[in-house]
Design a protein around this motif. Structure first.
Motif, PDB file in Angstrom:
ATOM      1  N   SER A 117       0.832  -1.195   0.000  1.00 51.47           N
ATOM      2  CA  SER A 117       0.000   0.000   0.000  1.00 51.47           C
ATOM      3  C   SER A 117       0.870   1.250   0.000  1.00 51.47           C
ATOM      4  O   SER A 117       1.945   1.289   0.582  1.00 51.47           O
ATOM      5  N   ALA A 118       0.401   2.277  -0.660  1.00 54.81           N
ATOM      6  CA  ALA A 118       1.138   3.535  -0.713  1.00 54.81           C
ATOM      7  C   ALA A 118       0.843   4.410   0.500  1.00 54.81           C
ATOM      8  O   ALA A 118       1.265   5.557   0.561  1.00 54.81           O
ATOM      9  N   CYS A 119       0.127   3.898   1.442  1.00 53.08           N
ATOM     10  CA  CYS A 119      -0.273   4.676   2.620  1.00 53.08           C
ATOM     11  C   CYS A 119       0.844   4.710   3.647  1.00 53.08           C
ATOM     12  O   CYS A 119       0.712   4.230   4.778  1.00 53.08           O
ATOM     13  N   GLY A 120       2.033   5.248   3.273  1.00 53.71           N
ATOM     14  CA  GLY A 120       3.133   5.344   4.207  1.00 53.71           C
ATOM     15  C   GLY A 120       4.067   4.176   4.107  1.00 53.71           C
ATOM     16  O   GLY A 120       3.631   3.049   3.964  1.00 53.71           O
ATOM     17  N   ALA A 121       5.354   4.433   4.170  1.00 49.07           N
ATOM     18  CA  ALA A 121       6.360   3.386   4.050  1.00 49.07           C
ATOM     19  C   ALA A 121       6.473   2.601   5.348  1.00 49.07           C
ATOM     20  O   ALA A 121       6.540   3.191   6.434  1.00 49.07           O
ATOM     21  N   PRO A 122       6.490   1.281   5.291  1.00 47.97           N
ATOM     22  CA  PRO A 122       6.656   0.467   6.488  1.00 47.97           C
ATOM     23  C   PRO A 122       7.997   0.767   7.168  1.00 47.97           C
ATOM     24  O   PRO A 122       8.988   1.051   6.500  1.00 47.97           O
ATOM     25  N   THR A 123       8.027   0.712   8.464  1.00 46.01           N
ATOM     26  CA  THR A 123       9.248   1.008   9.217  1.00 46.01           C
ATOM     27  C   THR A 123       9.499  -0.103  10.231  1.00 46.01           C
ATOM     28  O   THR A 123       8.611  -0.900  10.546  1.00 46.01           O
TER      29      THR A 123
ATOM     30  N   ALA B 251      17.419   6.072   0.212  1.00 47.16           N
ATOM     31  CA  ALA B 251      16.080   6.622   0.013  1.00 47.16           C
ATOM     32  C   ALA B 251      15.800   6.895  -1.457  1.00 47.16           C
ATOM     33  O   ALA B 251      14.652   6.816  -1.909  1.00 47.16           O
ATOM     34  N   SER B 252      16.843   7.173  -2.230  1.00 50.83           N
ATOM     35  CA  SER B 252      16.662   7.513  -3.639  1.00 50.83           C
ATOM     36  C   SER B 252      16.657   6.293  -4.560  1.00 50.83           C
ATOM     37  O   SER B 252      16.453   6.421  -5.768  1.00 50.83           O
ATOM     38  N   ALA B 253      16.865   5.097  -4.000  1.00 51.17           N
ATOM     39  CA  ALA B 253      16.998   3.891  -4.819  1.00 51.17           C
ATOM     40  C   ALA B 253      15.655   3.460  -5.416  1.00 51.17           C
ATOM     41  O   ALA B 253      14.589   3.711  -4.849  1.00 51.17           O
ATOM     42  N   ASP B 254      15.751   2.782  -6.556  1.00 47.93           N
ATOM     43  CA  ASP B 254      14.577   2.199  -7.190  1.00 47.93           C
ATOM     44  C   ASP B 254      14.372   0.805  -6.606  1.00 47.93           C
ATOM     45  O   ASP B 254      15.086  -0.132  -6.939  1.00 47.93           O
TER      46      ASP B 254
ATOM     47  N   SER C 208       9.469  -6.930   0.129  1.00 47.98           N
ATOM     48  CA  SER C 208       9.959  -5.558   0.245  1.00 47.98           C
ATOM     49  C   SER C 208       9.070  -4.779   1.203  1.00 47.98           C
ATOM     50  O   SER C 208       7.860  -5.003   1.266  1.00 47.98           O
ATOM     51  N   ALA C 209       9.706  -3.876   1.940  1.00 50.86           N
ATOM     52  CA  ALA C 209       8.975  -3.027   2.886  1.00 50.86           C
ATOM     53  C   ALA C 209       9.761  -1.735   3.033  1.00 50.86           C
ATOM     54  O   ALA C 209      10.885  -1.748   3.545  1.00 50.86           O
ATOM     55  N   GLY C 210       9.193  -0.655   2.564  1.00 48.51           N
ATOM     56  CA  GLY C 210       9.910   0.612   2.640  1.00 48.51           C
ATOM     57  C   GLY C 210      11.231   0.531   1.898  1.00 48.51           C
ATOM     58  O   GLY C 210      11.284   0.175   0.725  1.00 48.51           O
ATOM     59  N   ARG C 211      12.321   0.827   2.594  1.00 49.99           N
ATOM     60  CA  ARG C 211      13.658   0.779   1.992  1.00 49.99           C
ATOM     61  C   ARG C 211      14.299  -0.595   2.123  1.00 49.99           C
ATOM     62  O   ARG C 211      15.444  -0.786   1.721  1.00 49.99           O
ATOM     63  N   TYR C 212      13.579  -1.575   2.646  1.00 54.84           N
ATOM     64  CA  TYR C 212      14.136  -2.908   2.884  1.00 54.84           C
ATOM     65  C   TYR C 212      13.669  -3.898   1.801  1.00 54.84           C
ATOM     66  O   TYR C 212      12.507  -3.898   1.402  1.00 54.84           O
ATOM     67  N   VAL C 213      14.583  -4.730   1.372  1.00 54.51           N
ATOM     68  CA  VAL C 213      14.267  -5.807   0.433  1.00 54.51           C
ATOM     69  C   VAL C 213      14.851  -7.093   0.990  1.00 54.51           C
ATOM     70  O   VAL C 213      16.001  -7.109   1.474  1.00 54.51           O
TER      71      VAL C 213
END
Length: 389
Positions: free
Chosen positions: A16-22, A93-96, A133-138
């Motif tokens: 979901s685009a409702c905020g990045a998981p942390t 943060a800028s990664a695809d 994947s979750a936020g910046r984590y893969v």
């Protein structure tokens, strides 16, 4: 050069685009939680972090991720002959993120090709592998219990786990509906010259042979003396040699980590070192057939949608050609049995040990073998398919 599962195309979940998981957990804590979710967490006994010399090589050569593209990471994995692997990466943060996901999907496909045909249990493990994947984590999850690993990953964040499975390699078909053959060329498939050994066997003079070829000839003579009896048909001789090779030698497990023995591709590896890879099995079987005056042809081809080099044999019995893949009949689960257990299990494993013995070309195509179809005889007969009596 390695063989039995197709990886399903399944892109089932988008976050979901409702905020990045942390998460407040470190990568080490995340990896520990994922490993702990598995029935045998101890299989992940190897670890790589950015402080290890091999970490960057693994990142670039295996995962095809640029070191500058990953902010931090940790990799847990088993032995070279096991597919078990958990990898976690924190991206800038800028990664695809999708680029990293696709790279790890590609790695699963490549790893599947490594085990394809040779290790069905490990291939099955890769069939259910997932990328989360979750936020910046893969996360790369090659686990016995993927659902548990996904749940453990989700528990560390604030979202419900989904599944991103690797895409199946596309199969290009020719005008006959066969998978297009292209020699992968990743391995040296030069065929060992056994002509001198055959001549020495027939003449009884081995003085002109190298010491290596003398050793090959010696083991061949011992094997023939042990399993070949007067009055045997060509089929019976072929079957006896096929079964002897399977019981005598093991697939070189080092091949799963690109560390196969120097003779793994020739008869010395199979006969003297008692381990080898597909070209070693195929050249050894071909040599025995020549010694026994059974017409044979060695096929250098491919498997897994022409992504892995592979080799097998054909034999001519009563004027008809049959295909034989000794390597794929000698699955690595067989060499894990003790000698006593092997003797007990032989009958129970009878079908698996002869699945690729005297089969048709169509069977080979359906079991993901590719070759130059116009340059090799077409095997269509089933008279000498196993079991024949």
């Amino acid at each position: 050069m390695k063989r039995f599962a197709f990886v399903a195309l399944c892109l089932l979940f988008v976050l979901s685009a409702c905020g990045a998981p942390t998460t407040e957990k470190s990568l080490s804590e995340l990896a520990e939680a994922l490993a702990a979710s598995q029935p045998e967490p101890e299989v992940y006994f190897n670890q790589l972090t950015p402080q290890d010399a091999l970490y960057e090589l693994k990142l670039q050569n295996s995962y095809h991720l640029d070191i500058d593209y990953v902010e931090d990471g940790i990799i847990l994995y088993g032995s070279g002959m096991e597919a078990y692997e958990i990898a976690l990466f924190l991206l800038p943060a800028s990664a695809d993120q999708q680029q990293a996901v696709e790279a790890l999907q590609g790695y699963i496909s490549d790893r599947t090709a490594d085990f394809y045909g040779y290790a069905p249990e490990q291939t099955a493990l890769l069939e259910q592998a997932a990328v989360e994947s979750a936020g910046r984590y893969v996360a790369l999850l090659i686990c016995a219990d993927t659902d548990a690993a996904q749940a453990a990953f989700a528990d560390c964040f604030d979202y419900t786990a989904g599944t991103i499975l690797p895409a199946e390699p596309s199969a290009e078909l020719d005008e006959n509906g066969y998978v297009v053959y292209r020699q992968p060329g990743e391995a040296d498939m030069t065929v060992y010259d056994t002509g001198g050994i055959v001549s020495a066997y027939r003449s009884g003079e081995d003085a002109a042979l190298s010491e290596q070829d003398k050793e090959i000839l010696r083991v061949c003579e011992e094997a023939i003396s042990a399993v070949i009896r007067e009055g045997m048909t060509d089929y019976e001789k072929e079957l006896a040699i096929h079964d002897w090779i399977i019981q005598w030698a093991d697939y070189d497990r080092g091949a799963f980590a690109d560390k196969a023995g120097e003779n793994a591709s020739n008869p010395y590896g199979i006969l003297v070192d008692r381990k080898g890879i597909c070209l070693g099995y195929a050249t050894t079987f071909d040599l025995f057939m020549q010694l026994l005056d059974i017409q044979t042809q060695l096929v250098v081809g491919a498997s897994f949608h022409s992504s892995e080099d592979h080799a097998w044999n054909m034999v001519l019995l009563d004027g008809a050609w049959y295909c034989v893949d000794v390597t794929w009949d000698d699955q690595i689960t067989w060499d894990q049995l003790s000698e006593q257990d092997a003797a007990i299990e032989w009958q129970a494993m009878d079908h698996a040990l002869h699945q690729y013995f005297n089969v048709t070309s169509e069977f080979m195509r359906l079991s993901d073998h590719q070759w130059d179809y116009d340059a090799v005889p077409e095997a269509t007969e089933t008279k000498y398919a196993y079991p024949h009596s």
